[in-house]
Write a protein that holds these residues in place. Structure first.
Motif, PDB file in Angstrom:
ATOM      1  N   ARG A 319       0.717  -1.420  -0.092  1.00 56.31           N
ATOM      2  CA  ARG A 319       0.100   0.012   0.067  1.00 56.31           C
ATOM      3  C   ARG A 319       0.916   1.276  -0.218  1.00 56.31           C
ATOM      4  NH1 ARG A 319      -5.311  -0.893   0.488  1.00 56.31           N
ATOM      5  NH2 ARG A 319      -5.908  -3.161   1.092  1.00 56.31           N
ATOM      6  N   GLU A 320       2.191   1.214   0.494  1.00 52.79           N
ATOM      7  CA  GLU A 320       2.726   2.450   0.664  1.00 52.79           C
ATOM      8  C   GLU A 320       3.207   3.003  -0.819  1.00 52.79           C
ATOM      9  OE1 GLU A 320       5.628  -0.972   2.005  1.00 52.79           O
ATOM     10  OE2 GLU A 320       3.581  -0.688   1.571  1.00 52.79           O
ATOM     11  N   GLN A 399       3.680   7.533   3.424  1.00 54.85           N
ATOM     12  CA  GLN A 399       3.739   8.339   2.416  1.00 54.85           C
ATOM     13  C   GLN A 399       3.839   9.829   2.693  1.00 54.85           C
ATOM     14  OE1 GLN A 399       3.635   8.158  -0.586  1.00 54.85           O
ATOM     15  NE2 GLN A 399       2.738  10.339  -1.326  1.00 54.85           N
ATOM     16  N   CYS A 400       3.115  10.430   3.860  1.00 56.82           N
ATOM     17  CA  CYS A 400       3.594  11.780   4.311  1.00 56.82           C
ATOM     18  C   CYS A 400       5.095  11.901   4.291  1.00 56.82           C
ATOM     19  CB  CYS A 400       2.863  12.153   5.438  1.00 56.82           C
ATOM     20  SG  CYS A 400       1.032  12.013   5.253  1.00 56.82           S
ATOM     21  N   LEU A 401       5.835  11.136   4.960  1.00 55.68           N
ATOM     22  CA  LEU A 401       7.193  11.200   5.253  1.00 55.68           C
ATOM     23  C   LEU A 401       7.940  11.456   3.844  1.00 55.68           C
ATOM     24  CD1 LEU A 401       7.809   8.809   8.213  1.00 55.68           C
ATOM     25  CD2 LEU A 401       8.052  11.289   8.248  1.00 55.68           C
ATOM     26  N   ARG A 402       7.600  10.392   2.972  1.00 52.88           N
ATOM     27  CA  ARG A 402       8.086  10.321   1.700  1.00 52.88           C
ATOM     28  C   ARG A 402       7.962  11.681   0.717  1.00 52.88           C
ATOM     29  NH1 ARG A 402       6.171   5.812   0.583  1.00 52.88           N
ATOM     30  NH2 ARG A 402       8.035   4.542   1.150  1.00 52.88           N
ATOM     31  N   ALA A 403       6.576  12.284   1.053  1.00 51.10           N
ATOM     32  CA  ALA A 403       6.288  13.453   0.066  1.00 51.10           C
ATOM     33  C   ALA A 403       6.904  14.550   0.699  1.00 51.10           C
ATOM     34  CB  ALA A 403       4.961  13.747   0.252  1.00 51.10           C
ATOM     35  N   ALA A 404       7.271  14.540   2.134  1.00 55.24           N
ATOM     36  CA  ALA A 404       7.952  15.727   2.612  1.00 55.24           C
ATOM     37  C   ALA A 404       9.306  15.805   2.299  1.00 55.24           C
ATOM     38  CB  ALA A 404       7.775  15.461   4.236  1.00 55.24           C
ATOM     39  N   LEU A 405       9.962  14.397   2.374  1.00 58.74           N
ATOM     40  CA  LEU A 405      11.306  14.481   2.078  1.00 58.74           C
ATOM     41  C   LEU A 405      11.736  14.648   0.385  1.00 58.74           C
ATOM     42  CD1 LEU A 405      12.214  11.164   4.061  1.00 58.74           C
ATOM     43  CD2 LEU A 405      13.424  13.121   4.336  1.00 58.74           C
ATOM     44  N   ARG A 406      10.554  14.450  -0.220  1.00 57.91           N
ATOM     45  CA  ARG A 406      10.762  14.613  -1.636  1.00 57.91           C
ATOM     46  C   ARG A 406      10.679  16.086  -1.838  1.00 57.91           C
ATOM     47  NH1 ARG A 406       6.544  12.309  -3.547  1.00 57.91           N
ATOM     48  NH2 ARG A 406       7.432  10.323  -3.605  1.00 57.91           N
ATOM     49  N   GLN A 407       9.615  16.859  -1.378  1.00 62.83           N
ATOM     50  CA  GLN A 407       9.565  18.304  -1.479  1.00 62.83           C
ATOM     51  C   GLN A 407      10.651  19.041  -0.928  1.00 62.83           C
ATOM     52  OE1 GLN A 407       6.123  19.611   0.710  1.00 62.83           O
ATOM     53  NE2 GLN A 407       6.730  21.712   0.410  1.00 62.83           N
ATOM     54  N   LYS A 413      16.123  19.600   7.883  1.00 60.73           N
ATOM     55  CA  LYS A 413      15.391  20.638   8.875  1.00 60.73           C
ATOM     56  C   LYS A 413      14.092  21.037   8.267  1.00 60.73           C
ATOM     57  CE  LYS A 413      16.401  25.198  10.487  1.00 60.73           C
ATOM     58  NZ  LYS A 413      17.490  26.455  10.485  1.00 60.73           N
ATOM     59  N   GLY A 414      14.047  21.275   6.868  1.00 59.72           N
ATOM     60  CA  GLY A 414      12.871  21.504   6.218  1.00 59.72           C
ATOM     61  C   GLY A 414      11.486  20.644   6.480  1.00 59.72           C
ATOM     62  N   VAL A 415      11.982  19.245   6.593  1.00 60.02           N
ATOM     63  CA  VAL A 415      11.123  18.048   6.631  1.00 60.02           C
ATOM     64  C   VAL A 415      10.376  18.522   8.269  1.00 60.02           C
ATOM     65  CG1 VAL A 415      10.459  15.644   6.786  1.00 60.02           C
ATOM     66  CG2 VAL A 415      12.201  16.684   5.206  1.00 60.02           C
ATOM     67  N   MET A 416      11.356  18.350   9.277  1.00 66.94           N
ATOM     68  CA  MET A 416      11.006  18.702  10.530  1.00 66.94           C
ATOM     69  C   MET A 416      10.087  19.941  10.825  1.00 66.94           C
ATOM     70  SD  MET A 416      14.807  18.426  12.445  1.00 66.94           S
ATOM     71  CE  MET A 416      14.259  19.266  13.828  1.00 66.94           C
ATOM     72  N   GLU A 417      10.231  21.044  10.020  1.00 68.48           N
ATOM     73  CA  GLU A 417       9.447  22.105  10.143  1.00 68.48           C
ATOM     74  C   GLU A 417       8.157  21.803   9.500  1.00 68.48           C
ATOM     75  OE1 GLU A 417      11.634  25.254   8.540  1.00 68.48           O
ATOM     76  OE2 GLU A 417      12.965  25.515  10.383  1.00 68.48           O
ATOM     77  N   VAL A 436      15.725   6.651   3.625  1.00 64.51           N
ATOM     78  CA  VAL A 436      17.071   7.383   3.924  1.00 64.51           C
ATOM     79  C   VAL A 436      16.954   8.667   3.070  1.00 64.51           C
ATOM     80  CG1 VAL A 436      19.298   6.860   3.214  1.00 64.51           C
ATOM     81  CG2 VAL A 436      17.792   4.854   3.857  1.00 64.51           C
ATOM     82  N   ARG A 437      17.510   9.680   3.860  1.00 62.84           N
ATOM     83  CA  ARG A 437      17.524  10.977   3.274  1.00 62.84           C
ATOM     84  C   ARG A 437      18.549  11.054   1.690  1.00 62.84           C
ATOM     85  NH1 ARG A 437      22.054  14.192   3.926  1.00 62.84           N
ATOM     86  NH2 ARG A 437      20.790  15.958   3.667  1.00 62.84           N
ATOM     87  N   GLU A 438      19.612  10.151   1.712  1.00 60.87           N
ATOM     88  CA  GLU A 438      20.073  10.435   0.404  1.00 60.87           C
ATOM     89  C   GLU A 438      19.365   9.941  -0.638  1.00 60.87           C
ATOM     90  OE1 GLU A 438      22.794  10.438   3.862  1.00 60.87           O
ATOM     91  OE2 GLU A 438      21.433   9.050   3.362  1.00 60.87           O
ATOM     92  N   ASP A 439      18.342   9.067  -0.578  1.00 65.39           N
ATOM     93  CA  ASP A 439      17.424   8.771  -1.727  1.00 65.39           C
ATOM     94  C   ASP A 439      16.637  10.110  -2.112  1.00 65.39           C
ATOM     95  OD1 ASP A 439      18.420   6.275  -1.592  1.00 65.39           O
ATOM     96  OD2 ASP A 439      16.632   5.469  -0.441  1.00 65.39           O
ATOM     97  N   PHE A 440      16.789  11.164  -1.490  1.00 60.94           N
ATOM     98  CA  PHE A 440      16.037  12.243  -1.668  1.00 60.94           C
ATOM     99  C   PHE A 440      16.636  13.534  -2.268  1.00 60.94           C
ATOM    100  CE2 PHE A 440      13.390   9.481   0.697  1.00 60.94           C
ATOM    101  CZ  PHE A 440      12.011   9.177   0.098  1.00 60.94           C
ATOM    102  N   LEU A 441      18.169  13.351  -2.080  1.00 60.05           N
ATOM    103  CA  LEU A 441      18.816  14.605  -2.586  1.00 60.05           C
ATOM    104  C   LEU A 441      18.651  15.057  -3.669  1.00 60.05           C
ATOM    105  CD1 LEU A 441      21.918  13.535  -0.447  1.00 60.05           C
ATOM    106  CD2 LEU A 441      20.161  15.054   0.292  1.00 60.05           C
TER     107      LEU A 441
END
Length: 443
Positions: A319-320, A399-407, A413-417, A436-441
């Motif tokens: 589902r993810e 999904q919310c975490l993934r969308a924020a990391l992608r954005q 820091k931006g994801v935390m805010e 992993v954050r490196e996947d979204f850099l």
């Protein structure tokens, strides 16, 4: 360790002496009297070193070096020079030659130079292979979309199997993407430039099955006007994808088994065998061995087809991946009609995650296209059984975490805010969902 050496020299005595030295030392040696012959027969990514004289009739060693630099800049070229050619050889090294040996040279000097050159060539080829693997991995990620563990494992399996000369059986429900996976096995392997022929066994009338697969000669049966090439023969050198293989008539199963075993086929009404080189990728929803035990499928053919097996998980088990796929299909549809796709609301996203998707990816694509075209939200029935509320919440959170990391392109820091989460909580949630954050850099 690489050990291939090509020797280019117009003097037969030099070629013979060098070949003897190298062969005794365990090298694989290929000899050419002219540079033109070497260029004509040099394979791509040659795993070795070129050893060439400078002064030769036709193309000189310097001209050969120039051609090789254009063709493969990482290929080491060692030049053999006379005393008067040393300044020229030094200039050649500035232009890309690996080394030069002044005649007469000793076997020890030659072996030392070759050893260093072969080590360099090995590093170049390994680096090239890793870059190619990374490129293929990126291309496959763009083709088989999904971040779930199951999809990541599937992509790894496809890359592993694509280059192997084995038949593959794909198991999966209707609409789960079996043909797309089969196409990837073809496109990411050595048969990519050859035909890919897809055939749905359930869609062919039994009376026409043999002619469709094997072709026919003129007059082989009533209405057979002219010779016709069958699907198997047309796919020679490439891949045949047989979807719903369990629907193949038993009589044709026996003939397909013979093609797989003997690499030959006969057109209907012909007496002469035709050699074919095929990779068979079959797809099925039921277990073929259970079909065989029930007398509906040949057991020997089942084993021939199932040299390797890929299982495609239904959408309800990953589902993810639903939001990512929905966004992809909606955006692609919107681009086709020249508009922008509206993002699904939180309520719509929750509805997508709660639905059971009996039609799998095909059903999801349809829902996404309706959304992109403004035809209303898909009428999705809630799930009657299976995933618990906590599982649905987990999928939504991922999904919310993934969308924020992608954005925010992996910027923590931006994801935390954006999500109003402390650093420790964010780290724990990312670790739990395998993010992993490196996947979204960026880049």
């Amino acid at each position: 360790m690489l050990n291939s050496v090509i020797v280019v020299d117009d003097e037969a005595s030099i070629r013979t002496a060098v070949e003897q030295w190298l062969s005794l030392s365990g090298f694989s040696v290929q000899l050419f009297a002219r540079a033109e012959e070497c260029l004509a027969q040099l394979p791509d990514n040659f795993p070795g070193v070129i050893l060439s004289d400078v002064r030769m009739p036709g193309l000189s060693g310097m001209q050969l070096l120039e051609r090789l630099q254009q063709q493969d800049p990482g290929l080491p070229v060692i030049l053999l020079t006379g005393h008067g050619d040393v300044p020229m050889a030094v200039e050649a090294m500035r232009n890309g030659a690996y080394d030069f040996l002044e005649k007469p040279f000793t076997p020890q000097h030659l072996m030392s130079s070759l050893g260093r050159a072969l080590e360099k060539r090995q590093l170049v080829l390994e680096n090239r292979r890793l870059h190619e693997q990374a490129d293929l991995k990126a291309q496959l990620e763009d083709t088989l979309l999904g971040m779930s563990q199951g999809l990541q494992q599937l992509r790894r399996q496809v890359l592993d199997l694509a280059g192997l000369p084995v038949n593959v059986l794909i198991r999966g429900e209707t609409g789960s993407g079996k043909e797309r996976v089969a196409r990837c096995l073809h496109d990411f392997g050595p048969r990519a430039g050859k035909p890919f022929v897809a055939l749905n066994c359930a869609a062919i009338p039994e009376a026409l099955f043999e002619a469709e697969l094997f072709g026919h000669e003129s007059g082989a049966f009533t209405g057979a006007q002219g010779k016709r090439i069958g699907k198997l023969e047309y796919a020679n050198g490439g891949t045949v994808f047989l979807d719903e293989i369990e629907s193949m008539p038993l009589a044709q199963q026996a003939k397909l088994l013979r093609v797989i075993q003997e690499h030959k086929l006969e057109r209907l009404g012909a007496n002469q065998s035709i050699e074919v080189d095929l990779r068979i990728i079959a797809a099925t929803k039921p277990d073929l061995l259970e079909e065989a035990r029930a007398g509906r499928f040949r057991e020997d053919l089942a084993y021939r087809l199932n040299v390797a097996e890929l299982r495609l998980a239904p959408l309800r088990e990953r589902r993810e991946d639903i939001p990512l796929l929905f966004e992809h299909f909606a955006r692609a549809c919107a681009e086709r009609v020249g508009r922008s796709a509206p993002a699904p609301s939180g309520a719509q996203l929750a509805q997508l995650l709660a639905h059971d998707w009996p039609g799998n990816v095909r059903e999801l694509a349809n829902a996404a296209e309706r959304h992109a075209l403004g035809l209303g939200s898909p009428n999705l029935a809630p799930r009657a059984e299976g995933q618990s509320l906590s599982d649905q919440v987990e999928a939504f959170e991922a999904q919310c975490l993934r969308a924020a990391l992608r954005q925010h392109k992996g910027e923590i820091k931006g994801v935390m805010e954006a999500l109003q989460l402390p650093r420790r909580t964010l780290n724990e949630k990312m670790q739990r969902h395998g993010l992993v954050r490196e996947d979204f850099l960026e880049g």
